[in-house]
Write an enzyme that holds these catalytic residues in place. Structure first.
Site, PDB file in Angstrom:
ATOM      1  N   SER A 322     -24.645 -13.590 -56.201  1.00  0.00           N
ATOM      2  CA  SER A 322     -24.401 -14.790 -57.074  1.00  0.00           C
ATOM      3  C   SER A 322     -24.376 -15.951 -56.052  1.00  0.00           C
ATOM      4  O   SER A 322     -25.041 -16.557 -55.935  1.00  0.00           O
ATOM      5  CB  SER A 322     -23.424 -14.580 -57.715  1.00  0.00           C
ATOM      6  OG  SER A 322     -23.878 -16.900 -58.737  1.00  0.00           O
ATOM      7  N   TRP A 325     -26.970 -15.449 -53.243  1.00  0.00           N
ATOM      8  CA  TRP A 325     -28.625 -16.370 -53.890  1.00  0.00           C
ATOM      9  C   TRP A 325     -28.371 -18.075 -52.975  1.00  0.00           C
ATOM     10  O   TRP A 325     -29.708 -18.235 -53.130  1.00  0.00           O
ATOM     11  CB  TRP A 325     -28.443 -16.060 -55.109  1.00  0.00           C
ATOM     12  CG  TRP A 325     -29.824 -16.718 -55.922  1.00  0.00           C
ATOM     13  CD1 TRP A 325     -30.458 -16.355 -56.869  1.00  0.00           C
ATOM     14  CD2 TRP A 325     -29.667 -18.424 -56.605  1.00  0.00           C
ATOM     15  NE1 TRP A 325     -31.501 -17.347 -57.155  1.00  0.00           N
ATOM     16  CE2 TRP A 325     -30.655 -19.024 -57.328  1.00  0.00           C
ATOM     17  CE3 TRP A 325     -28.773 -19.294 -56.419  1.00  0.00           C
ATOM     18  CZ2 TRP A 325     -31.449 -19.868 -57.318  1.00  0.00           C
ATOM     19  CZ3 TRP A 325     -28.630 -20.695 -57.242  1.00  0.00           C
ATOM     20  CH2 TRP A 325     -30.417 -20.678 -58.110  1.00  0.00           C
ATOM     21  N   HIS A 326     -27.401 -18.045 -53.377  1.00  0.00           N
ATOM     22  CA  HIS A 326     -27.483 -19.781 -52.983  1.00  0.00           C
ATOM     23  C   HIS A 326     -27.746 -19.777 -51.708  1.00  0.00           C
ATOM     24  O   HIS A 326     -28.141 -21.055 -51.747  1.00  0.00           O
ATOM     25  CB  HIS A 326     -26.022 -20.367 -52.760  1.00  0.00           C
ATOM     26  CG  HIS A 326     -25.308 -20.243 -55.353  1.00  0.00           C
ATOM     27  ND1 HIS A 326     -25.359 -19.267 -55.002  1.00  0.00           N
ATOM     28  CD2 HIS A 326     -25.249 -21.649 -55.714  1.00  0.00           C
ATOM     29  CE1 HIS A 326     -24.650 -19.816 -56.658  1.00  0.00           C
ATOM     30  NE2 HIS A 326     -25.025 -21.073 -56.926  1.00  0.00           N
ATOM     31  N   GLY A 327     -27.483 -18.936 -50.491  1.00  0.00           N
ATOM     32  CA  GLY A 327     -27.810 -19.690 -48.923  1.00  0.00           C
ATOM     33  C   GLY A 327     -27.068 -18.439 -48.396  1.00  0.00           C
ATOM     34  O   GLY A 327     -26.640 -17.495 -49.076  1.00  0.00           O
ATOM     35  N   PHE A 477     -31.547 -24.603 -52.506  1.00  0.00           N
ATOM     36  CA  PHE A 477     -31.389 -23.134 -52.714  1.00  0.00           C
ATOM     37  C   PHE A 477     -32.755 -22.033 -52.913  1.00  0.00           C
ATOM     38  O   PHE A 477     -32.815 -20.930 -53.552  1.00  0.00           O
ATOM     39  CB  PHE A 477     -30.272 -22.985 -53.978  1.00  0.00           C
ATOM     40  CG  PHE A 477     -28.873 -23.483 -53.346  1.00  0.00           C
ATOM     41  CD1 PHE A 477     -28.137 -23.040 -51.474  1.00  0.00           C
ATOM     42  CD2 PHE A 477     -27.644 -23.756 -53.787  1.00  0.00           C
ATOM     43  CE1 PHE A 477     -26.781 -23.553 -51.542  1.00  0.00           C
ATOM     44  CE2 PHE A 477     -27.114 -24.096 -53.106  1.00  0.00           C
ATOM     45  CZ  PHE A 477     -26.488 -24.383 -51.751  1.00  0.00           C
TER      46      PHE A 477
END
Length: 477
Positions: A322, A325-327, A477
């Site tokens: 997670s 996934w954001h960056g 994102f």
């Protein structure tokens, strides 16, 4: 084209009028208009990446049909993994290739080996993480026979490219959105009215709360080495409200404008800063992403059915993925790791499912405990947000070190900004309004609705006119 831009203020009413008065003959004409509008909306960012969106749409549409029609398991697996591989391949190339190449070069340099990695000179296609996850969930659900493949290309294209959710979610499921786009929508005045109110409240959270907090949060984070403890604490709090107002504001606007077209989207936020523990926070924050990882990663890994070590392993995997996934930055991985550590005591005590009921506060002693847990959860969340906001892990650690070691709690004037005390008062008022709204379906409702709308609009016009922060955080994102 931002939701809070003048261009969008022209685009949305125009699409609304065409949708209900020109393209209202049947669901195909309605869907076709929304697809064209969505493609135009997306091309306003960078028309070249429109081809990537169209290719991704056709890929999952075609592989979904092939999976359903294949009689042999080997054939089903081939089309399934082809779709998964290409989707994740595009995501990895555009979003993570340069990160991994640079990280590998730095690691080799640590061993005394100099390398010159080849880096891609491309920008990240806006919304790629969101529409990729739309397609992935669709193909996965077909492979596991949870849904049937969609044979109408127009309907499926709208599911993937629907402009209110295209660039920053919520991450929709085919089981929820496709049935709505497969039928003709009839105009519902009450739903449209609710949509406008929700859009205004979302715009208020973005322009008045998030953008105002951004000014102070940026000033503090950019100069953290010169700030005292109180200023650094305020900086973390300001960013917490910035990212909440920014992202939940976007989600409210997306849900609201979708109601104008007779389509309901998944709720993405449920007052997360009133959570009583971290597990509850993640049931209330970015709900569509949390539930996506739960259904398509956590449960397939074994979920909570295995032994203790499997549960711990799965928990850390879900939070680390997670975060990533954001960056493409180690700060996001660290942020995910910290949240996994927060979650661990709840998992060990088997109390991660305790707070499933509504938050009730009265005059009892139990209410003091509830409020204390809310404040503690918010404080822990703010500490984790420091890693999310910092440019590097080193900056985040130094920021926190200064926060706890400086020891000065005097009011510190920021040389480039004013109205520090007014901002604190504004946030207290915002929290009070959010607290009263937590049990309401519609944020702006009940008594004095006209006055509430007028105040929201006045604040948006007063502060939004001079706002320098037009872009939404989650667009990156």
């Amino acid at each position: 084209m931002f939701f809070n831009s003048f261009a969008f203020a022209i685009f949305l009413p125009l699409v609304f009028v065409l949708y209900w008065f020109v393209f209202n003959k049947n669901k195909t004409t309605q869907n076709t208009l929304l697809i064209l509008a969505s493609y135009y909306f997306y091309s306003c960012w960078d028309w070249r990446f429109l081809f990537l969106l169209v290719f991704s749409t056709f890929l999952d549409y075609y592989t979904g049909i092939r999976i359903e029609k294949s009689k042999k398991e080997s054939s089903r697996k081939f089309w399934f993994w082809l779709s998964i591989g290409i989707n994740l391949g595009f995501l990895a190339m555009f979003k993570y290739y340069n990160f991994f190449a640079s990280s590998f070069a730095e690691m080799m340099q640590g061993f005394g080996l100099k390398t010159s990695p080849f880096l891609l000179d491309v920008v990240l296609p806006v919304g790629i993480s969101f529409y990729t996850f739309h397609g992935l969930s669709y193909v996965i659900d077909i492979y596991y026979k949870r849904i049937k493949a969609e044979y109408n290309f127009v309907d499926y294209s709208l599911f993937v490219s629907y402009f209110p959710l295209l660039v920053a979610g919520p991450i929709e499921r085919a089981t929820h959105l496709l049935p709505q786009v497969k039928v003709k929508r009839e105009f519902d005045f009450q739903k449209a009215k609710e949509g406008i109110h929700q859009m205004l409240w979302g715009l208020f959270k973005k322009v008045v709360i998030a953008d105002t907090c951004a000014t102070y949060a940026n000033a503090i984070f950019d100069n953290y080495s010169t700030m005292n403890s109180l200023s650094l604490i305020l900086g973390a709090i300001y960013f917490a409200f910035q990212i909440y107002g920014d992202f939940s504001g976007y989600s409210d606007m997306a849900l609201g404008m979708s109601k104008l077209f007779g389509i309901d989207l998944l709720k993405n936020f449920n007052y997360p800063y009133f959570s009583r523990d971290i597990a509850e926070f993640w049931r209330r924050w970015h709900i569509s992403l949390s539930s996506w990882f739960r259904d398509y990663l956590y449960i397939p890994l074994g979920g909570s059915k295995g032994g203790l070590w499997m549960k711990i392993r799965n928990t850390f995997i879900i939070f680390l993925v997670s975060g990533f996934w954001h960056g493409a930055n180690w700060t996001y991985v660290a942020w995910g790791f910290i949240n996994a550590l927060y979650f661990l005591p709840l998992l060990l005590r088997k109390s991660n499912r305790n707070n499933l009921d509504d938050i009730v506060v009265d005059k009892s002693w139990d209410s003091i405990k509830v409020l204390a847990n809310i404040l503690l959860t918010f404080a822990l969340t703010c500490l984790a947000w420091v890693f999310f906001r910092a440019k590097s892990i080193t900056d985040a650690i130094l920021y926190l070190r200064n926060m706890f070691s400086n020891g000065h709690f005097t009011s510190q004037y920021l040389s480039n900004e004013r109205y520090n005390y007014e901002l604190v008062i504004l946030l207290f008022l915002f929290v009070f309004v959010e607290w009263n709204n937590r049990t309401k379906v519609e944020p702006i409702s009940g008594k004095y609705q006209t006055i509430k709308l007028a105040l929201c609009l006045a604040a948006i016009l007063a502060l939004g006119t001079y706002s320098d922060y037009k872009e939404f955080i989650y667009f990156q994102f």
